[in-house]
Design a protein around this motif. Structure first.
Motif, PDB file in Angstrom:
ATOM      1  N   GLN A 102      -4.254 -11.756   3.016  1.00  0.00           N
ATOM      2  CA  GLN A 102      -3.770 -10.288   1.739  1.00  0.00           C
ATOM      3  C   GLN A 102      -2.951  -8.926   2.033  1.00  0.00           C
ATOM      4  O   GLN A 102      -2.940  -8.252   1.111  1.00  0.00           O
ATOM      5  N   GLU A 103      -2.251  -8.966   2.964  1.00  0.00           N
ATOM      6  CA  GLU A 103      -1.909  -8.669   3.845  1.00  0.00           C
ATOM      7  C   GLU A 103      -2.120  -7.009   3.669  1.00  0.00           C
ATOM      8  O   GLU A 103      -1.727  -6.191   3.042  1.00  0.00           O
ATOM      9  N   SER A 231      -2.242  -0.565  -0.638  1.00  0.00           N
ATOM     10  CA  SER A 231      -1.983  -1.866  -0.709  1.00  0.00           C
ATOM     11  C   SER A 231      -1.829  -2.865  -0.491  1.00  0.00           C
ATOM     12  O   SER A 231      -2.619  -2.714   1.472  1.00  0.00           O
ATOM     13  N   THR A 232      -2.428  -3.879  -1.151  1.00  0.00           N
ATOM     14  CA  THR A 232      -2.260  -5.496  -1.065  1.00  0.00           C
ATOM     15  C   THR A 232      -0.666  -6.030  -1.134  1.00  0.00           C
ATOM     16  O   THR A 232       0.237  -5.493  -1.911  1.00  0.00           O
ATOM     17  N   LYS A 233      -0.372  -6.845  -0.333  1.00  0.00           N
ATOM     18  CA  LYS A 233       0.762  -7.674  -1.189  1.00  0.00           C
ATOM     19  C   LYS A 233       0.732  -7.730  -2.494  1.00  0.00           C
ATOM     20  O   LYS A 233       1.681  -7.274  -3.071  1.00  0.00           O
ATOM     21  N   ALA A 234      -0.418  -8.001  -3.312  1.00  0.00           N
ATOM     22  CA  ALA A 234      -0.301  -8.754  -4.349  1.00  0.00           C
ATOM     23  C   ALA A 234      -0.090  -6.843  -5.249  1.00  0.00           C
ATOM     24  O   ALA A 234       0.567  -7.319  -6.380  1.00  0.00           O
ATOM     25  N   ARG A 236       1.509  -4.924  -4.597  1.00  0.00           N
ATOM     26  CA  ARG A 236       2.663  -4.491  -3.746  1.00  0.00           C
ATOM     27  C   ARG A 236       3.777  -5.531  -4.593  1.00  0.00           C
ATOM     28  O   ARG A 236       4.982  -4.536  -4.212  1.00  0.00           O
ATOM     29  N   GLU A 237       3.280  -6.024  -5.338  1.00  0.00           N
ATOM     30  CA  GLU A 237       4.002  -7.014  -6.594  1.00  0.00           C
ATOM     31  C   GLU A 237       3.763  -6.446  -7.888  1.00  0.00           C
ATOM     32  O   GLU A 237       5.445  -6.925  -8.703  1.00  0.00           O
ATOM     33  N   ARG A 304       4.956  -1.036  -9.501  1.00  0.00           N
ATOM     34  CA  ARG A 304       3.780  -2.632  -8.538  1.00  0.00           C
ATOM     35  C   ARG A 304       3.421  -0.764  -7.067  1.00  0.00           C
ATOM     36  O   ARG A 304       4.519   0.501  -6.856  1.00  0.00           O
ATOM     37  N   TYR A 306       1.054   1.124  -4.773  1.00  0.00           N
ATOM     38  CA  TYR A 306      -0.438   1.583  -3.866  1.00  0.00           C
ATOM     39  C   TYR A 306      -1.229   2.240  -4.841  1.00  0.00           C
ATOM     40  O   TYR A 306      -0.520   3.284  -5.813  1.00  0.00           O
ATOM     41  N   CYS A 330     -10.417  -6.425  -1.985  1.00  0.00           N
ATOM     42  CA  CYS A 330     -10.020  -7.864  -2.276  1.00  0.00           C
ATOM     43  C   CYS A 330     -10.627  -8.545  -2.842  1.00  0.00           C
ATOM     44  O   CYS A 330     -10.085  -9.369  -3.170  1.00  0.00           O
ATOM     45  N   VAL A 339      -4.824 -13.644  -6.445  1.00  0.00           N
ATOM     46  CA  VAL A 339      -3.610 -13.571  -5.090  1.00  0.00           C
ATOM     47  C   VAL A 339      -4.225 -15.111  -4.958  1.00  0.00           C
ATOM     48  O   VAL A 339      -4.861 -15.747  -6.205  1.00  0.00           O
TER      49      VAL A 339
END
Length: 339
Positions: A102-103, A231-234, A236-237, A304, A306, A330, A339
């Motif tokens: 999930q970065e 934040s996670t990748k999701a 941030r998007e 998007r 954090y 997460c 995710v």
């Protein structure tokens, strides 16, 4: 040619752990070996079985000694090489690995207060300074105290290669902040501990102490926190993931589960005053510094980004706060199918 390695570790002092360090001389090019110490002097062992082990996990250039010398952050192990009970980094590692896909990344805002003897730096010997208001991000000798130490600390952190992203004067005289990140959970925690050690060591040369006390002065003065941006990748998007993370932090027993691990004395700081939410209530909101979790205005505008968990104390263990946030948020994102 030999070099100096300053072995740094987190002790077993409760309720707030302290940093310890000692120097080892190593031969030119020698790898960093495990080392030992007297755990009975650091609240990590009894005298009849006092040996504990230092396992290097992160190293960087030593900006104070210079040359080839290094700072070495260590995990504390028992003599059978299992993690010591005070080793909170060992608890973060599997959680960070589990959710690595999930970065997750963090930026931690470390507030602290300088003390000259028994009083905050800038406080008169008798009485109190002018009420807070002009000190935050201020300038001038009548409002700013300790800038020479702060600038030297910043230079040391940069020379060490730490991910320092900024500094500023805070709301109370003698109170400052530096920010670490954005980097992953293990990285931000390791670097924050090293930055704390550098803060104490730098202030030492000025005969000033730095404290992470969350309420260094009672009364109408701001406390000191470690606002934790995540934040996670999701996230941030997709703004839906921002809301999902906030909802996960507020679900069931999670608010109290987190708060009780967010640093000793948290009830003295999280009162609902001085830009805090009450410790026993959970809330989130856009641009709201009186909420438990703030969503920055630009995050809502851009859809998007954090979130900022404003609850952690200045004295929080970063390994603990990042573990809790990663696990809670997460897991919530997975549950919501984001995710």
């Amino acid at each position: 040619m030999s070099y100096k390695a300053e072995y740094i570790w987190i002790d077993g002092t409760e309720p707030t752990a302290k940093l310890r360090s000692k120097t080892r001389i190593l031969g030119d090019g020698a790898a960093l070996p495990i080392w030992g110490f007297d755990g009975s002097s650091t609240n990590q062992a009894q005298g009849h079985a006092s040996d504990r082990v230092l396992q290097p996990v992160f190293s960087c250039p030593d900006p104070i000694r210079g040359g080839d010398d290094v700072l070495v952050l260590c995990e504390v192990l028992n003599i059978d090489m299992t993690p010591h009970e005070s080793n909170t980094r060992a608890l973060l590692r599997p959680v960070a690995e589990k959710f690595a896909g999930q970065e997750p990344i963090f930026g931690i805002e470390q507030e602290y207060t300088f003390f000259d003897g028994a009083r905050p730096l800038g406080f008169p010997v008798n009485g109190f300074p002018a009420a807070q208001g002009g000190y935050y991000c201020g300038v001038g000798a009548d409002e700013i105290f300790g800038r020479d130490i702060v600038e030297k600390h910043l230079d040391h952190c940069l020379a060490a290669g730490l991910s320092i992203s900024g500094i500023n004067a805070e709301v109370m005289p003698g109170q400052w902040e530096f920010q670490v990140g954005p980097v992953g959970p293990l990285e931000v925690s390791d670097q924050l501990w090293i930055a704390r050690w550098l803060l104490y060591r730098t202030a030492e040369d000025f005969n000033v102490s730095a404290t992470l006390n969350p309420k260094p002065v009672k009364g109408d003065w701001n406390g000191a926190g470690a606002h934790t941006n995540f934040s996670t990748k999701a996230m941030r998007e997709d703004y839906r993931a921002i809301i999902s993370a906030c909802e996960a932090l507020g679900e069931g027993s999670k608010p109290l589960d987190h708060v009780k691990n967010y640093g000793a004395g948290i009830d003295e700081r999280l009162t609902g005053l001085h830009e805090t939410a009450p410790w026993n209530e959970f809330s989130y909101g856009v641009s709201d510094r009186g909420a438990s979790v703030r969503i920055p205005w630009q995050v809502e505008q851009e859809g998007r980004g954090y979130i900022e968990d404003r609850r952690p104390n200045a004295n929080v263990d970063p390994y603990v706060v990042t573990r809790l946030i990663v696990d809670t948020c997460c897991t919530g994102l997975e549950k919501d199918g984001l995710v």
